[in-house]
Write an enzyme that holds these catalytic residues in place. Structure first.
Site, PDB file in Angstrom:
ATOM      1  NE  ARG A   1      53.855   8.521  24.149  1.00  0.00           N
ATOM      2  CZ  ARG A   1      53.910   9.935  24.501  1.00  0.00           C
ATOM      3  NH1 ARG A   1      52.931  10.025  25.241  1.00  0.00           N
ATOM      4  NH2 ARG A   1      53.864  10.357  22.650  1.00  0.00           N
TER       5      ARG A   1
ATOM      6  CD  GLU B   1      58.090   7.902  23.671  1.00  0.00           C
ATOM      7  OE1 GLU B   1      58.315   8.979  24.705  1.00  0.00           O
ATOM      8  OE2 GLU B   1      56.868   8.208  23.314  1.00  0.00           O
TER       9      GLU B   1
ATOM     10  CE  LYS C   1      63.877  22.575  28.680  1.00  0.00           C
ATOM     11  NZ  LYS C   1      64.069  20.906  28.149  1.00  0.00           N
TER      12      LYS C   1
END
Length: 635
Positions: free
Chosen positions: A405, A377, A289
């Site tokens: 979700r 979640e 990243k």
């Protein structure tokens, strides 16, 4: 960093067809120009930097090998797709990214045929791509390839595992590319993260196996059914010899890798090699990243979405915070720590967003009482329910749009048992440049019908602290507190922690001509509009802060119904089923008939842009509130 503005190769690429005309040897230069363009543009027009820098070589290789848009590329967590946008005809519009009426923040089929599916929430790519692959087979499109690109921690999501399970049981030729950078926004967590770090498969082994497989099919010795049996045998044998179990091959998904995700030449060769193989396949790609920009490589969490920065020095351009109100998330984080110091039963739970929601403040001082559960979640809610059942008080912080979700988990695993879980819904309301996948505008409407729920929204930072203190008191049951992205209004945000009466609103200002009922921080916008209306028209406007959507302050609503013939309701949520609807229902049920004007989010998905721009579009800005009050005076 060397200044580069000509982009000699990129300016000739208007579509992936142009990219494919280049030699493989030219691709590293294309990647370099993409990296420079993204850094240069995002230094002035903020967006998601780290993930996009890490996915450049992978994106170039995919478009070089696959016949997009006929071949379907499904992106997961779309904040890794900026180079995809630039290569697919949007280079000259990239400077409009995330701006009102400009390019969408994430891939969107409404914007380009190269964007095959909406991707703003993580972990859906495998299921989507499998559906596309099965549909292609059913339509006889045997030459259409479908690729799912999943990464940034999304493999920890339950939906990804559900998709993998189904991939293993349905005939398909799906290719899954796992862009493994060991990150979500903060560092990835959990067993899958460690497993992916440790996973290795021999490149020589795969080359030999693939060559032999092709020859056996050509000679007619190997059939599809025999192939599956051999794969199962090979997987068992390889696991025994390598003393390592491969979870993907255990699901009968061919595994390749891990490979260097920043060697574009190698990626092209590998993708070309496995492109036409039959059956489901997974290519494991290691990336970094922030690749190619030192500050982003060294602090990937901060540089996930760093805001404006000086690209040459690597210094972030942060406004002077002195004398400014704090972010709501920081008030939450500091107050949670303050409460946890006094109440040993309090714990924190977040799905991969400790920095984004400021739960890292609790994690730093009390690491054993804060849990980052990964992009999961539903699990975060049910995990919180389990702890609450045993007497703990979980503060479960999930962004409002991501809480969608976990709706069944809220009902089945918390509300039915009336468990004391505190749901802190960060990024509630219009969030700005992230657009329709991230606007947290549905929570009021979807939480209001659930029995046993308390639903509240603070007017300011003091109210947030009081609501958090109230929610952790015994026997409060499931308690949702929603608050927006960004700053509040109070520089002196600290106040004594004291309880408020659940279901009790506040009259902020008395009046006689019109009653304005607000919920949450958007009430501050209404206060300014009320002052303007009174100054301009000499009218008298009352302002009520409802504070709780559930339970409603019925005594206050009776007062309004009895005293006022004109009422304005204002909320930073959808009009259908929200706070205004609750007020109308109350008035009708109790025989009151005021003229009511409801202001909120209309029945459509709202695009991306700055919050003030979007508030104006939705009619919840100061000017529209002012105009509504003035118009009501004539009724």
């Amino acid at each position: 960093m060397e200044q580069q503005t000509s982009y000699e190769l990129l300016k000739k690429i208007d579509s992936p067809d142009d990219l494919r005309k280049l030699s493989v040897d030219a691709l590293p230069e294309v990647c370099g120009e993409l990296r420079e363009m993204i850094i240069d543009e995002l230094s002035r027009n903020p967006g998601h930097l780290g993930s996009n820098l890490g996915a450049i070589e992978l994106t170039v290789a995919i478009h070089y090998i696959f016949n997009t848009p006929y071949d379907r590329i499904v992106w997961d967590v779309g904040h890794q797709a900026y180079s995809h946008k630039i290569l697919t005809g949007r280079r000259d519009r990239f400077h409009t990214n995330r701006k009102l009426d400009g390019l969408c923040p994430f891939p969107s089929p409404a914007e380009s045929e190269y964007d095959t599916f909406t991707c703003g929430h993580a972990s859906n790519s495998i299921s989507v791509a499998l559906g596309m692959a099965v549909a292609a087979a059913m339509k006889g499109e045997d030459n259409r390839h479908v690729v799912a690109v999943i990464g940034d921690g999304a493999m920890s999501g339950g939906l990804a595992f559900e998709g993998l399970n189904n991939v293993s049981s349905i005939p398909n030729n799906l290719l899954i590319i796992l862009n493994d950078n060991n990150m979500a926004i903060d560092r990835s967590v959990g067993g899958m993260k460690q497993y992916l770090l440790d996973l290795h498969t021999s490149e020589g082994y795969n080359k030999l196996r693939n060559a032999l497989s092709r020859k056996l099919f050509k000679w007619g010795v190997l059939t599809e059914e025999r192939r599956k049996s051999i794969i199962r045998f090979n997987n068992s044998l390889k696991s025994m010899l390598m003393q390592q179990q491969n979870i993907f091959e255990g699901l009968n998904i061919r595994y390749f890798g891990p490979v260097d995700g920043h060697d574009v030449g190698s990626l092209v060769r590998v993708l070309k090699e496995i492109k036409d193989m039959k059956g489901p396949k997974l290519l494991h790609v290691h990336t970094r990243k922030g690749k190619g920009y030192r500050p982003a490589e060294e602090n990937a969490t901060v540089w996930h979405a760093p805001g404006k920065f000086d690209k040459d020095t690597g210094e972030r351009i942060v406004g002077d915070s002195g004398g400014q109100p704090p972010l709501f998330q920081d008030v939450f984080g500091n107050t949670l720590l303050e409460l946890a110091r006094k109440n040993e039963r309090i714990v924190g739970v977040t799905p991969a967003m400790p920095t984004g929601c400021s739960m890292n403040i609790l994690m730093k001082e009390m690491p054993d009482r804060a849990f980052d559960v990964g992009i999961a979640e539903g699990h975060a809610v049910t995990f919180s329910g389990g702890m609450a059942k045993e007497g703990m008080v979980p503060f479960c912080n999930i962004y409002s749009s991501f809480m969608q979700r976990a709706y069944d988990n809220i009902i089945h695993d918390v509300a039915i048992q009336r468990l004391n879980v505190v749901f802190c819904l960060d990024r509630a309301g219009l969030v700005g440049e992230d657009g329709p996948t991230h606007h947290g505008v549905f929570d009021l409407a979807y939480l209001r019908p659930i029995p046993n729920m308390t639903v509240a929204s603070p007017y300011d930072e003091h109210e947030l602290r009081r609501l958090m203190y109230t929610a952790q008191l015994p026997d409060k049951g499931p308690f949702a507190i929603r608050y927006p992205r960004g700053k509040g209004v109070l520089v002196d945000w600290k106040c004594p922690l004291e309880a408020v009466e659940v279901g009790k609103g506040r009259k902020l200002k008395d009046g006689t001509d019109v009653a304005v009922i607000t919920l949450g921080p958007v009430g501050n916008v209404a206060a300014r509009a009320i002052s303007r209306a009174e100054a301009d028209k000499g009218c008298s406007v009352a302002h009520y802060d409802l504070r709780f959507l559930k339970p409603l302050d019925e005594a206050m609503l009776h007062e309004i119904g009895q005293r006022f013939a004109r009422v304005v309701t204002l909320e930073d949520g959808v009009l259908k089923g929200g706070m205004g609807s609750a007020v109308l229902e109350f008035m009708s049920d109790n025989g009151y008939h005021p003229v009511v004007r409801r202001l909120g989010i209309p029945d459509r998905f709202i695009q991306h842009g700055a919050v003030p721009e979007l508030q104006a579009i939705c009619g919840i800005d100061e000017t529209n509130i002012y105009n509504t009050i003035i118009q009501l005076l004539d009724k």
